[in-house]
Write a protein that holds these residues in place. Structure first.
Motif, mmCIF file in Angstrom:
data_model
loop_
_atom_site.group_PDB
_atom_site.id
_atom_site.type_symbol
_atom_site.label_atom_id
_atom_site.label_comp_id
_atom_site.label_asym_id
_atom_site.label_seq_id
_atom_site.Cartn_x
_atom_site.Cartn_y
_atom_site.Cartn_z
ATOM 1 N N ALA A 142 -18.632 47.816 -106.324
ATOM 2 C CA ALA A 142 -18.646 47.019 -105.099
ATOM 3 C C ALA A 142 -19.873 47.345 -104.257
ATOM 4 O O ALA A 142 -20.485 46.443 -103.664
ATOM 5 C CB ALA A 142 -17.370 47.269 -104.292
ATOM 6 N N PHE A 162 -22.821 44.711 -103.225
ATOM 7 C CA PHE A 162 -23.284 44.447 -101.868
ATOM 8 C C PHE A 162 -24.786 44.692 -101.738
ATOM 9 O O PHE A 162 -25.522 43.878 -101.176
ATOM 10 C CB PHE A 162 -22.525 45.334 -100.872
ATOM 11 C CG PHE A 162 -22.522 44.794 -99.469
ATOM 12 C CD1 PHE A 162 -23.612 44.113 -98.949
ATOM 13 C CD2 PHE A 162 -21.407 44.972 -98.658
ATOM 14 C CE1 PHE A 162 -23.597 43.619 -97.658
ATOM 15 C CE2 PHE A 162 -21.390 44.473 -97.366
ATOM 16 C CZ PHE A 162 -22.491 43.795 -96.869
ATOM 17 N N GLU A 200 -21.921 38.655 -103.621
ATOM 18 C CA GLU A 200 -20.819 39.324 -102.947
ATOM 19 C C GLU A 200 -20.114 38.372 -101.995
ATOM 20 O O GLU A 200 -18.900 38.197 -102.063
ATOM 21 C CB GLU A 200 -21.353 40.544 -102.182
ATOM 22 C CG GLU A 200 -20.354 41.671 -102.070
ATOM 23 C CD GLU A 200 -19.898 41.923 -100.663
ATOM 24 O OE1 GLU A 200 -20.353 41.204 -99.766
ATOM 25 O OE2 GLU A 200 -19.076 42.830 -100.482
ATOM 26 N N GLY A 201 -20.919 37.750 -101.107
ATOM 27 C CA GLY A 201 -20.322 36.842 -100.138
ATOM 28 C C GLY A 201 -19.656 35.650 -100.803
ATOM 29 O O GLY A 201 -18.529 35.287 -100.476
ATOM 30 N N LEU A 203 -16.420 36.794 -103.226
ATOM 31 C CA LEU A 203 -15.255 37.306 -102.516
ATOM 32 C C LEU A 203 -14.643 36.261 -101.585
ATOM 33 O O LEU A 203 -13.428 36.193 -101.450
ATOM 34 C CB LEU A 203 -15.617 38.581 -101.739
ATOM 35 C CG LEU A 203 -15.364 39.872 -102.520
ATOM 36 C CD1 LEU A 203 -16.316 40.004 -103.679
ATOM 37 C CD2 LEU A 203 -15.453 41.081 -101.624
ATOM 38 N N SER A 204 -15.492 35.443 -100.953
ATOM 39 C CA SER A 204 -14.925 34.415 -100.072
ATOM 40 C C SER A 204 -14.232 33.334 -100.889
ATOM 41 O O SER A 204 -13.167 32.843 -100.528
ATOM 42 C CB SER A 204 -16.019 33.757 -99.233
ATOM 43 O OG SER A 204 -16.746 34.718 -98.552
ATOM 44 N N ARG A 231 -10.762 34.605 -102.335
ATOM 45 C CA ARG A 231 -10.268 35.516 -101.322
ATOM 46 C C ARG A 231 -8.840 35.990 -101.594
ATOM 47 O O ARG A 231 -8.555 37.196 -101.535
ATOM 48 C CB ARG A 231 -10.330 34.831 -99.952
ATOM 49 C CG ARG A 231 -10.273 35.804 -98.820
ATOM 50 C CD ARG A 231 -10.663 35.147 -97.526
ATOM 51 N NE ARG A 231 -10.513 36.089 -96.431
ATOM 52 C CZ ARG A 231 -9.349 36.396 -95.899
ATOM 53 N NH1 ARG A 231 -8.255 35.832 -96.341
ATOM 54 N NH2 ARG A 231 -9.282 37.273 -94.916
ATOM 55 N N LEU A 280 -6.499 44.170 -103.751
ATOM 56 C CA LEU A 280 -6.769 45.306 -102.859
ATOM 57 C C LEU A 280 -5.486 45.910 -102.304
ATOM 58 O O LEU A 280 -5.353 47.133 -102.242
ATOM 59 C CB LEU A 280 -7.688 44.865 -101.716
ATOM 60 C CG LEU A 280 -9.140 44.630 -102.111
ATOM 61 C CD1 LEU A 280 -9.930 44.086 -100.939
ATOM 62 C CD2 LEU A 280 -9.781 45.918 -102.608
ATOM 63 N N PHE A 287 -14.759 46.203 -99.473
ATOM 64 C CA PHE A 287 -14.625 44.791 -99.855
ATOM 65 C C PHE A 287 -14.536 43.867 -98.647
ATOM 66 O O PHE A 287 -14.767 42.673 -98.761
ATOM 67 C CB PHE A 287 -13.375 44.601 -100.722
ATOM 68 C CG PHE A 287 -13.603 44.951 -102.158
ATOM 69 C CD1 PHE A 287 -14.097 43.999 -103.047
ATOM 70 C CD2 PHE A 287 -13.352 46.209 -102.638
ATOM 71 C CE1 PHE A 287 -14.321 44.308 -104.371
ATOM 72 C CE2 PHE A 287 -13.576 46.535 -103.961
ATOM 73 C CZ PHE A 287 -14.060 45.584 -104.823
ATOM 74 N N PHE A 291 -16.311 43.429 -96.050
ATOM 75 C CA PHE A 291 -17.541 42.734 -95.646
ATOM 76 C C PHE A 291 -17.666 41.405 -96.380
ATOM 77 O O PHE A 291 -17.985 40.378 -95.786
ATOM 78 C CB PHE A 291 -18.759 43.606 -95.940
ATOM 79 C CG PHE A 291 -18.863 44.819 -95.069
ATOM 80 C CD1 PHE A 291 -19.113 44.691 -93.719
ATOM 81 C CD2 PHE A 291 -18.701 46.078 -95.607
ATOM 82 C CE1 PHE A 291 -19.210 45.813 -92.912
ATOM 83 C CE2 PHE A 291 -18.795 47.208 -94.804
ATOM 84 C CZ PHE A 291 -19.051 47.077 -93.457
ATOM 85 N N GLY A 292 -17.421 41.435 -97.701
ATOM 86 C CA GLY A 292 -17.540 40.209 -98.475
ATOM 87 C C GLY A 292 -16.401 39.240 -98.217
ATOM 88 O O GLY A 292 -16.597 38.023 -98.212
ATOM 89 N N LEU A 293 -15.191 39.791 -97.988
ATOM 90 C CA LEU A 293 -14.031 38.921 -97.807
ATOM 91 C C LEU A 293 -14.112 38.150 -96.493
ATOM 92 O O LEU A 293 -13.848 36.954 -96.442
ATOM 93 C CB LEU A 293 -12.740 39.745 -97.823
ATOM 94 C CG LEU A 293 -12.273 40.277 -99.174
ATOM 95 C CD1 LEU A 293 -11.065 41.180 -98.981
ATOM 96 C CD2 LEU A 293 -11.911 39.133 -100.110
ATOM 97 N N ASN A 294 -14.442 38.846 -95.416
ATOM 98 C CA ASN A 294 -14.338 38.229 -94.093
ATOM 99 C C ASN A 294 -15.676 37.963 -93.422
ATOM 100 O O ASN A 294 -15.751 37.175 -92.496
ATOM 101 C CB ASN A 294 -13.520 39.133 -93.167
ATOM 102 C CG ASN A 294 -12.066 39.207 -93.575
ATOM 103 O OD1 ASN A 294 -11.635 38.457 -94.454
ATOM 104 N ND2 ASN A 294 -11.325 40.090 -92.972
#
Lengths: 283, 387
Positions: free
Chosen positions: A62, A66, A73-74, A77-78, A81, A88, B74, B76-79
């Motif tokens: 991870a 990043f 990453e953005g 993961l978004s 989600r 997690l 995680f 940072f990427g999720l939100n």
């Protein structure tokens, strides 16, 4: 430079699934392989020397995601989600419960966490692939269960080993069925070649696992199932060409990070190998 | 509350839980390493027993540190995908270094330290705990580098609407890093000192028979606190010139919550400084134990440095608003495209799991702390059979 970082991300992810995969398998199986509290403690303690080292591969992956792949990453993961949140939450429960299990009460978060993580990774891979998610949500836990059972066959002695072996043998065929179904019902992907190669190698490894178990070559069987646990991730991400130059950090960032990675990785490999080597002497 | 408010609250809750465990991890590992060093050098078995008892508490505390740390990573990427999109090249670099140098190595060393108990040679095993401590501090250092970049972005240039790294060393000479990192490290040592003092005092209240064991622990705790707190308070106030230069409106931006946090932190810091120095002369001839009432204060004092640390952290982070990256990226512009329901789901899921596990962890720590240094105890958990 870019190539180095793609290899590094793949290596860290592979390390996580190969190592933590048997953590989750053992977490799901230990109540069946161990018949009483003392035996269950022994089963869990066969896994715990490696536990911190295993789980932390995900943290490193991870971090690299990043630092070196900020775009991915953005985006990843978004877009995924809900499965990530599920993974997690399961991971937190499982990690804490394995370390704090001072009473059988802890088996609720331990087994529940292991199941959540395993199913969650399956759903996530299914979503990225565009295949039927339910299939992946069942298939990935089957692979982890097999991996855990093979690990226990290798590390345990006595009746507990017999039970682990029986479970491992019973799981080989379902694992092959999952790989076949994943190919048959796979969605339209960008690079179908990856899927075919990945599936063919996986089936070969599973057949290898079967024969290795039969001939008592437990370490070989473990290597086979470890690689089998890695294949779905690399195959799915390769088939969808998720990792491209566009999502990566620019050269100055990668250069700065490369020194760190090249210094740290050999150290981690050396010390984790030392743990395995020591446990061999202690067993 | 809207999605943005929930996302911010989720970040605050996750970070606070993580911070509580990390502080004790950092503080305790240092003291455990000191105990083990004295044991290795002098050969006196009491130090080995101290290492085992306090090491157990350390390892049990570490369990939730790692669990909450994974979520931090995680989140940072999720939100906050806008952050990685806009500033990932710069902000992601120290974060990646932290996971590789610190977290990855730290867990590997710690696993080997636990498993190597009674299996490795004395000096190898001692080297491992110092490596764990060293990597733990490296972790704090790189996280503060990343945080200081959000407070005062340096070492970057903006091209095509995103930040690029142009000067990596500048991240390490950032004035809001160099002043804050000392404060955080000293705060962790204070937490460790106050914790060891408080638990030892509890055993004297209960008229323990392990007098030598807890006398040594109490002294180590009190002396650590007394030595560290003046530096801690000094390092705290030394931050204000840099803050005034780079974030002149910080106290106003922090609002009521931040101001209250700052006030609590300063008062608790002063009290700990004063009380620890008053206690040092009372260590002579065990006066502090014979007087008894200071022992009760020591037990009551255990939560104080935790409260102070959360207060100070609230001030630092709230005072950055409305910016995520100060002056460059607004918090509201960095949020991922997530619905309010989606954010509520993850907020409730994480908060509930953290709360339950944190309480369970603290109960376990309290039980182990109360039990004292029992020989041939049942295994604490599957992870620490040897300890």
């Amino acid at each position: 430079m870019e190539g180095l970082w793609v290899v590094l991300l793949a290596l860290l992810t592979a390390g996580y699934f190969a190592l933590a995969g048997f953590d989750y398998g053992v977490g799901l199986l230990f109540r069946f392989v161990g018949r009483d509290e003392a035996e269950r403690g022994r089963v869990l303690r066969s896994m715990t020397p490696f536990f911190l080292g295993n789980e932390v591969w995900l943290v490193a992956a991870a971090g690299v995601l990043f630092g070196a792949f900020p775009g991915l990453e953005g985006e990843l993961l978004s877009a995924q989600r809900v499965p990530f949140v599920v993974v997690l939450v399961g991971l937190v429960a499982f990690t804490a419960a394995v370390q704090l299990r001072s009473h059988p009460w802890w088996d609720v978060p331990l087994v529940g966490g292991a199941l959540t993580v395993a199913v969650g990774w399956g759903l996530l891979l299914g979503s990225v692939l565009g295949g039927p998610r339910a299939l992946w949500g069942i298939g990935v836990p089957v692979l982890f269960l097999l991996h855990g059972a093979v690990f226990l066959t290798w590390r345990l002695r006595g009746p507990a080993r017999e039970r682990a072996t029986r479970i491992a043998r019973a799981l080989v065929l379902p694992a092959v069925a999952f790989v076949a179904a994943a190919v048959a019902f796979g969605g339209v992907v960008r690079e179908p070649g990856y899927g075919w190669i990945g599936a063919a190698v996986a089936v070969a490894l599973l057949v290898g696992t079967w024969f290795a178990l039969r001939s008592g070559a437990h370490r070989l069987a473990f290597l086979c199932t470890a690689t089998t646990c890695v294949l779905p991730v690399l195959t799915v991400f390769g088939a969808q060409s998720v990792v491209t130059a566009g999502v990566m950090a620019h050269a100055p960032t990668l250069r700065a990070l490369s020194w760190v990675a090249l210094a740290v990785l050999p150290l981690v490999l050396l010390f984790q190998w030392a743990t395995w080597w020591m446990s061999r002497a202690a067993r | 509350m809207d999605a943005l408010g929930l996302a911010r609250l989720q970040f605050a809750v996750t970070t606070s839980f993580h911070f509580l465990f990390v502080l004790l991890t950092l503080g305790l590992v240092t003291l455990v390493a000191i105990m083990q060093t004295r044991g290795a050098v002098t050969g006196n078995p009491v130090h080995a027993r101290m290492t085992r008892f306090w090491g157990r508490l350390y390892v049990v505390n570490y369990a939730l540190g790692i669990a909450t740390g994974i979520v931090m990573e995680f989140q940072f990427g999720l939100n906050w995908s806008g952050l990685s999109h806009y500033a990932g090249d710069v902000f992601g670099a120290p974060l990646a270094v932290e996971t590789l140098v610190a977290f990855f190595l730290e867990s590997t060393f710690l696993g080997l330290w636990i498993f190597g108990w009674d299996r490795l040679g004395r000096w190898v095993h001692l080297a491992l705990i110092w490596l764990v401590a060293l990597t733990a501090y490296a972790s704090a250092l790189w996280i503060m580098v990343a945080n200081a970049f959000l407070q005062h972005p340096v070492g970057h240039e903006e091209r095509d609407g995103v930040l690029r790294l142009v000067d990596f060393p500048a991240l390490l000479t950032n004035p809001l890093f160099t002043t804050a990192v000392w404060h955080v490290v000293l705060a962790a040592l204070t937490v460790g000192g106050v914790f060891v003092t408080g638990v030892s005092a509890y055993h004297f209240i209960k008229r323990t028979t392990e007098v030598d064991f807890f006398r040594r622990s109490l002294r180590l705790g009190v002396v650590t606190t007394a030595v560290v707190t003046p530096l801690l308070v000094g390092a705290g106030f030394a931050q204000f010139p840099a803050l005034m230069a780079w974030q002149p409106t910080k106290t106003a931006d922090a609002g009521v919550g931040g101001a209250v946090g700052l006030g609590f932190m300063i008062q608790i810091g002063m009290v700990l400084l004063l009380v620890s120095w008053l206690t040092v002369p009372l260590l002579l001839r065990d006066l502090v134990v014979r007087m008894r009432f200071p022992l009760y204060l020591m037990v009551i004092g255990i939560p104080l440095p935790f409260i102070a640390a959360i207060g100070g952290w609230l001030y630092r982070e709230l005072g950055r608003q409305p910016w995520l990256v100060y002056g460059l990226l607004r918090t509201e512009d960095a949020m991922s495209d997530v619905s309010r329901d989606g954010m509520l789901f993850s907020f409730i899921a994480f908060t509930a799991v953290f709360a339950v596990l944190a309480v369970a962890d603290w109960v376990l720590i309290a039980r182990l702390a109360r039990r004292g240094p029992v020989e041939h105890a049942e295994p604490v958990s599957p992870l620490v059979p040897a300890l």
